[in-house]
Write a protein that holds these residues in place. Structure first.
Motif, PDB file in Angstrom:
ATOM      1  N   VAL A 194       0.864  -1.184   0.000  1.00  0.00           N
ATOM      2  CA  VAL A 194       0.000   0.000   0.000  1.00  0.00           C
ATOM      3  C   VAL A 194       0.900   1.233   0.000  1.00  0.00           C
ATOM      4  N   ASP A 197       0.751   7.095   2.415  1.00  0.00           N
ATOM      5  CA  ASP A 197      -0.046   8.316   2.286  1.00  0.00           C
ATOM      6  C   ASP A 197      -0.530   8.682   3.682  1.00  0.00           C
ATOM      7  N   ARG A 198       0.076   9.681   4.257  1.00  0.00           N
ATOM      8  CA  ARG A 198      -0.244  10.039   5.634  1.00  0.00           C
ATOM      9  C   ARG A 198      -1.705  10.449   5.800  1.00  0.00           C
ATOM     10  N   SER A 200      -4.196   8.882   4.401  1.00  0.00           N
ATOM     11  CA  SER A 200      -5.035   7.699   4.268  1.00  0.00           C
ATOM     12  C   SER A 200      -5.251   7.037   5.628  1.00  0.00           C
ATOM     13  N   ARG A 201      -6.443   6.505   5.854  1.00  0.00           N
ATOM     14  CA  ARG A 201      -6.741   5.843   7.123  1.00  0.00           C
ATOM     15  C   ARG A 201      -5.859   4.627   7.334  1.00  0.00           C
ATOM     16  N   ILE A 202      -5.398   3.970   6.255  1.00  0.00           N
ATOM     17  CA  ILE A 202      -4.588   2.769   6.405  1.00  0.00           C
ATOM     18  C   ILE A 202      -3.231   3.078   7.027  1.00  0.00           C
ATOM     19  N   TRP A 203      -2.807   4.358   6.948  1.00  0.00           N
ATOM     20  CA  TRP A 203      -1.535   4.766   7.543  1.00  0.00           C
ATOM     21  C   TRP A 203      -1.728   5.585   8.821  1.00  0.00           C
ATOM     22  N   ASP A 204      -2.928   5.598   9.347  1.00  0.00           N
ATOM     23  CA  ASP A 204      -3.246   6.415  10.523  1.00  0.00           C
ATOM     24  C   ASP A 204      -3.512   5.513  11.731  1.00  0.00           C
ATOM     25  N   GLY A 209      -5.246   2.000  11.562  1.00  0.00           N
ATOM     26  CA  GLY A 209      -4.556   1.658  10.336  1.00  0.00           C
ATOM     27  C   GLY A 209      -3.572   0.522  10.511  1.00  0.00           C
ATOM     28  N   ASP A 214      -7.103  -4.327   9.768  1.00  0.00           N
ATOM     29  CA  ASP A 214      -7.759  -4.286   8.469  1.00  0.00           C
ATOM     30  C   ASP A 214      -7.885  -5.658   7.832  1.00  0.00           C
TER      31      ASP A 214
END
Length: 365
Positions: A194, A197-198, A200-204, A209, A214
């Protein structure tokens, strides 16, 4: 009906010849009165689920909600909903939706961190709830929702759609039949790179994240279905500097010596399959493991055989049929996806995060 994953299965009978895949009911055919749905969020997953909802003869999309008026109106128009709610005057779109007296059951498709609030508000408003996985950010929140649903006499289910697929049921049929003997080892993995991207929820980390929350529910679902609740769990993971887990490995151990190795990642490309190895054969799913279209089974010394499954829509119709049947029958829990299983998975994920040093904003101090 598949056995509840939280209950360890008994030793299977002596190996038997594999039978053809069992015929499954058509999930689109009506099973009773029409059920009126409301959908919270208008993202891609909500769109795919609602496309499958439209296949059900006894489902009525009554309302949708989004933060913006444009998104709510576009989604409602695309899928024929009667009403589209949006944030207005200090009230969120989902608060307005759960107050709608014509909505009977709410499908929650928001990001993880909002599940507790949205599902809780829907239950408090007297609505039944189907909530995307994970049901909540941790087991404590899941228990709170379970108690609220029970107090109100309302239906609540986590949307682990894999549990209702014909291919999943067929795997459990094979295991129960003893065709591969006693399952002694299971391996499952899921992941793909992935881009960072700060925003994006996936990196939060505050939004839950990373790979574990997930993705890990899917490998865990297969392991618990085949082997039951484990006696121990060991977790290892690699954390990004921002705090989310890039990838992780979970090992489930059992008192009888069986074990499962589960991996999820947002850094590495994984095959996305499940392998079950037994004392008299093995079984491997196709990819992706959350919706496998085929199974390969070897029983005893026979040559491996492949069984294929025809999709119905995107695959969500089976899950939606289960919710519909339960509501029509007056059930407050699905016998195929009981809340005890949801809590068990979140308890295992809580312990995995503890061992990995992974924390979310919702964690108690």
């Amino acid at each position: 009906m598949p056995p509840a994953p939280s209950t360890a299965p008994a030793d299977p009978p002596a190996p038997a010849a594999l039978s053809a895949p069992a015929e499954r009911d058509d999930p689109t055919a009506a099973t009773g009165r029409p059920v009126r749905w409301g959908v919270v969020a208008t993202g891609s997953i909500a769109g795919r689920v609602v496309e499958d909802l439209a296949l059900l003869d006894d489902a009525v999309l009554t309302a949708v909600s989004s933060r913006s008026a444009t998104s709510a109106a576009a989604f409602a128009g695309r899928f024929g909903a009667v009403r589209g709610y949006h944030d207005h005057g200090g009230t969120t779109g989902w608060e307005r939706l759960v107050a709608d007296p014509d909505v009977e059951v709410v499908y929650v498709a928001t990001p993880h961190a909002q599940h507790r609030a949205v599902a809780g508000a829907a239950l408090a408003a007297g609505k039944h709830v189907l909530c995307e996985k994970p049901l909540t950010m941790n087991a404590r929140e899941a228990r709170e929702l379970r108690e609220l649903a029970r107090d109100r006499g309302l239906f609540l289910m986590e949307a682990v759609w894999t549990r209702f697929l014909p291919s999943f049921g067929r795997v459990l049929d094979v295991v129960r039949s003893g065709a591969i003997g006693r399952v002694r080892w299971l391996q499952a993995d899921l992941g793909a790179p992935v881009p960072f991207d700060r925003a994006s929820r996936i990196w939060d980390p505050a939004a839950g994240g990373g790979a574990l929350l997930d993705l890990a529910v899917y490998p865990l679902t297969w392991a618990l279905a085949a082997l039951g609740a484990p006696d121990g769990i060991t977790a290892r993971g690699v954390l990004h500097e921002d705090g989310v887990d890039l990838h992780n490995g979970l090992t489930l151990s059992y008192a009888d010596g069986a074990h499962a190795h589960l991996t999820t990642s947002i850094e590495a490309d994984c095959p996305g399959t499940v392998t079950l190895s037994g004392t008299d054969g093995w079984l491997r799913t196709g990819a992706p493991l959350y919706n496998p279209g085929e199974l390969v089974v070897r029983s005893g010394r026979a040559a491996p055989r492949t069984e294929r499954f025809q999709p119905v829509g995107h695959g969500f119709a089976h899950e939606l049929r289960e919710v519909t049947r339960c509501l029509q029958a007056g059930l407050t829990e699905s016998p195929r996806m009981p809340l005890a299983d949801t809590v068990l998975v979140l308890e295992l994920l809580d312990e995995a995060r503890r061992q990995m040093g992974l924390r979310y904003r919702s964690d108690a101090p």
